[in-house]
Design a protein around this motif. Structure first.
Motif: not given
Length: 230
Positions: A26-29, A59-60, A87-89, A92-97
Motif C-alpha cells: 500500500p505504501t511502496y511507491e 515487477c512489483g 494488483a497495483q501493476a 497501470k495498464g502497461v503489461y500484456e501479461g
C-alpha cells in the motif's frame, strides 16, 4: 553470499519476502526512491524503444514497467511473487501479461524475450545462480538482462531493505549480501557475457531527499549490470 546478520545495525523485526512485500504494497511507491534504480536505468546505453518483447522480473507495483512504456517499449510482461503488488501493476495498464510466480522458476516458455529486467530484488535471494539461469533460459539469443540492485556496500553498512509497517514501526525484509563477484560467477556460469556495470552513489539529490544520509555521501547505494546472451 555473505550472511547479512553479521552486519545488521538496525535489528528490525524481519519478514519473509512474500509477507513483507504484501505489507509494503500500500505504501511502496510512496517510499521507494527513484534515484535508487530509475536514474541508473537512464544512464544505460540501451535503445529501449527497439527492445522488442520485455519481461519485468519481480515487477512489483509496475514502476519499471511504467518507465519502460514511457521509453517506448510496447510489449511487456511481468512476474512477481506477491499478489498485492501485482494488483497495483495491473492497474497501470502497461503489461500484456502478469503472473504470480517465482522469478527463479517462472514456468514461462524458453527463448521468449529480447530483454529481461529485474530491479531491487536480488538481495532477497539466498542464491543468485537460479535467477541468472532462469533469465538466460527466457532470453532469446542476442537478448539482454538488466539487473539493478541494492549495493552490497550499503547492506554491509548495516541497512536492510525496510519500511514502516505502521507509523513508528519499522520492519525489514529478509536480505542477503551478494558481492559483485557472486553476480559475475553466477552470470558467467549461466552463459551470460558482461556488457556494462554502473553504480549510483549518495549525492546532493539523495541528501535533499534523505538528509540523514549525508553521512553516506559519495558511498555506493545501487548498481546496474547489463548482461548479453550470445
Amino acid at each position: 553470499m555473505v550472511d547479512f546478520a553479521r552486519f545488521d545495525a538496525r535489528h528490525y523485526p524481519t519478514l519473509g519476502v512474500r509477507e513483507g512485500y504484501a505489507a509494503w504494497a500500500p505504501t511502496y511507491e510512496d517510499t521507494v526512491v527513484d534515484l535508487m534504480d530509475l536514474r541508473l536505468l537512464e544512464r544505460l546505453q540501451i535503445q529501449w524503444r527497439a527492445a522488442g518483447r520485455v519481461l519485468d522480473l519481480a515487477c512489483g507495483t509496475g514502476r519499471i514497467g511504467a518507465w519502460l512504456r514511457a521509453k517506448g517499449v510496447q510489449r511487456i510482461d511481468g512476474v512477481d511473487l506477491t499478489p498485492q503488488m501485482l494488483a497495483q501493476a495491473r492497474e497501470k495498464g502497461v503489461y500484456e501479461g502478469l503472473t504470480v510466480g517465482d522469478i527463479t522458476d517462472t514456468g514461462i516458455p524458453s527463448d521468449r524475450y529480447n530483454l529481461i529486467t529485474q530491479s531491487l530484488a536480488d538481495e532477497h535471494l539466498p542464491d543468485l545462480g537460479p535467477l541468472y539461469a532462469e533469465a538466460f533460459r527466457l532470453a532469446r539469443p542476442g537478448g539482454g538482462f538488466v539487473l539493478v540492485g541494492y549495493h552490497p556496500w550499503f547492506l554491509m553498512s548495516g541497512i536492510p531493505t525496510h519500511f514502516d509497517r505502521a507509523p513508528g514501526e519499522p520492519v525489514a525484509i529478509e536480505s542477503h549480501v551478494h558481492l559483485f563477484s557472486d553476480h559475475v560467477r553466477a552470470a558467467l556460469g549461466a552463459g551470460w557475457r558482461l556488457a556494462t556495470l554502473e553504480e549510483g552513489v549518495i549525492d546532493d539529490a539523495w541528501v535533499a531527499r534523505k538528509a540523514k544520509w549525508d553521512q553516506y555521501r559519495d558511498r555506493p547505494v545501487s548498481f546496474a549490470f547489463v548482461w548479453l546472451k550470445p
